[in-house]
Enzyme design. Structure first.
Site, mmCIF file in Angstrom:
data_model
loop_
_atom_site.group_PDB
_atom_site.id
_atom_site.type_symbol
_atom_site.label_atom_id
_atom_site.label_comp_id
_atom_site.label_asym_id
_atom_site.label_seq_id
_atom_site.Cartn_x
_atom_site.Cartn_y
_atom_site.Cartn_z
ATOM 1 N N SER A 156 0.997 -1.281 0.039
ATOM 2 C CA SER A 156 -0.025 -0.021 0.064
ATOM 3 C C SER A 156 0.751 1.353 0.004
ATOM 4 O O SER A 156 2.219 1.130 0.143
ATOM 5 C CB SER A 156 -0.873 0.050 1.292
ATOM 6 O OG SER A 156 -1.438 1.415 1.578
ATOM 7 N N TYR A 169 -2.644 -1.359 10.389
ATOM 8 C CA TYR A 169 -2.455 -1.309 8.928
ATOM 9 C C TYR A 169 -1.109 -0.846 8.224
ATOM 10 O O TYR A 169 -0.482 -1.663 7.639
ATOM 11 C CB TYR A 169 -3.739 -0.660 8.117
ATOM 12 C CG TYR A 169 -3.793 -0.928 6.647
ATOM 13 C CD1 TYR A 169 -4.300 -2.067 6.390
ATOM 14 C CD2 TYR A 169 -3.553 0.019 5.626
ATOM 15 C CE1 TYR A 169 -4.518 -2.276 4.913
ATOM 16 C CE2 TYR A 169 -3.403 -0.124 4.248
ATOM 17 C CZ TYR A 169 -4.093 -1.289 3.885
ATOM 18 O OH TYR A 169 -4.264 -1.443 2.612
ATOM 19 N N LYS A 173 1.907 -3.100 6.637
ATOM 20 C CA LYS A 173 2.060 -2.704 5.013
ATOM 21 C C LYS A 173 3.918 -2.355 5.050
ATOM 22 O O LYS A 173 4.390 -2.940 4.166
ATOM 23 C CB LYS A 173 1.248 -2.092 4.422
ATOM 24 C CG LYS A 173 -0.267 -2.150 4.138
ATOM 25 C CD LYS A 173 -0.240 -3.451 3.456
ATOM 26 C CE LYS A 173 -1.641 -4.041 3.174
ATOM 27 N NZ LYS A 173 -1.859 -5.034 2.170
#
Ligand SMILES: NC(=O)c1ccc[n+]([C@@H]2O[C@H](COP(=O)([O-])OP(=O)(O)OC[C@H]3O[C@@H](n4cnc5c(N)ncnc54)[C@H](OP(=O)(O)O)[C@@H]3O)[C@@H](O)[C@H]2O)c1
Length: 273
Positions: A156, A169, A173
């Site tokens: 991401s 998150y 990532k």
């Protein structure tokens, strides 16, 4: 100016890759980027294992891409047994995995201020799915992977920069970039390439849910939140799932053979530090 007739270097390995049917394993193929990738590869010389928790949705994708060249495997990345079973089932159906696309992921709010039991559980779940289970799956797939193999993580823009409220998150990532770089070095002697594709907002259920959650929390309209996020990008639009799938396809092919340990940003111009 004379037109160059120079061809890309080729060798026996690349020729063999092009001619043989490769086994592609896609996690999170029940919707979004994973589904778009399966559909893009439908007319290519591949067998596909399509994995996720929603078995019926996977069956629908298999029907569309061709049941002779694909099969559905139930996979829950938070369960080790499920990961082991998925790899065993896939390899017994189509042989060793040639291309592993680690695309499945979850995006949940994990703000710093949430010290509740649920908040901690959410943090762990995001790390379990996006990082731990993903790594265990890649480990197993790499065991029997042949020269010419590819492992492609879907990271991401949050593999590159931080963002408030989504600490788990962003951490998961960023960690995928560490895996990408380390696994690339470990697998280079076996002629296996490991890369990460790092998109900004992609028009899928995940992005829509994240924008809706933010709108609910702040009281802003969904369109205002979306405009604010997109407005930070030099190219002011969402990425299409097919655009990510196309880059995955490129990395799978001969053009990806000299690329390893890299994060490729599909970021609409957002520049990483
Ligand atoms: N959409 C974006 O804006 C965006 C931006 C940057 C990066 N990404 C990344 O791109 C990847 C795909 O995202 P997407 O936008 O296509 O999301 P999506 O539409 O929400 O799809 C996520 C996929 O992951 C699967 N999945 C979720 N939890 C799982 C679990 N525990 N075990 C196995 N599979 C699981 C889901 O299937 P089931 O629910 O059936 O299990 C689904 O197929 C993710 O890694 C995401 O972080 C997305």
């Amino acid at each position: 100016m004379t037109q160059s007739t120079m061809k890309l270097p080729t060798n026996a390995l690349l020729d063999a890759m092009a001619s043989k049917t490769r086994h592609v394993f896609i996690t999170g193929a029940s919707r979004g980027i994973g589904e778009a990738t399966a559909r893009l590869l439908a007319d290519k010389n591949v067998h596909m294992t399509l994995a996720a928790r929603s078995y019926n949705r996977l069956l629908g994708v298999c029907m569309d891409v061709g049941v002779e060249k694909s099969h559905a495997v139930k996979l829950d990345l938070v369960e080790e047994q499920s990961i082991d079973d998925a790899i065993t089932t896939a390899e017994s159906k189509f042989g060793p995995i040639d291309v592993l696309i680690c695309n499945a992921g979850i995006h949940e709010d994990t703000p710093l201020s949430d010290v509740s039991a649920q908040g901690r559980a959410r943090f762990r779940r995001v790390i379990e799915v996006n990082l731990v289970g993903t790594y265990f799956l890649a480990q197993l797939a790499s065991l029997h992977m042949r020269p010419g193999g590819r492992i492609i993580f879907i990271g991401s823009v949050l593999s590159r920069v931080g963002a408030p409220q989504v600490n788990a998150y962003a951490a998961s990532k960023h960690a995928l970039m560490g895996l990408t770089r380390s696994m690339a070095l470990e697998l280079a002697p076996r002629n296996i390439r490991v890369n990460s594709v790092n998109p900004t907002w992609v028009d899928t259920d995940m992005a829509r849910a994240a924008i809706n959650r933010r709108a609910e929390k702040t009281g802003e309209s969904v369109s205002d939140v979306a405009a604010k996020y997109i407005g930070r990008q030099p190219i002011r639009r969402m990425v299409k799932p097919l655009e990510v799938a196309s880059y995955i396809e490129f990395l799978m092919g001969p053009g990806g053979d000299a690329i390893t340990g890299q994060g490729i940003d599909i970021s609409c111009g957002m520049v990483s530090p």
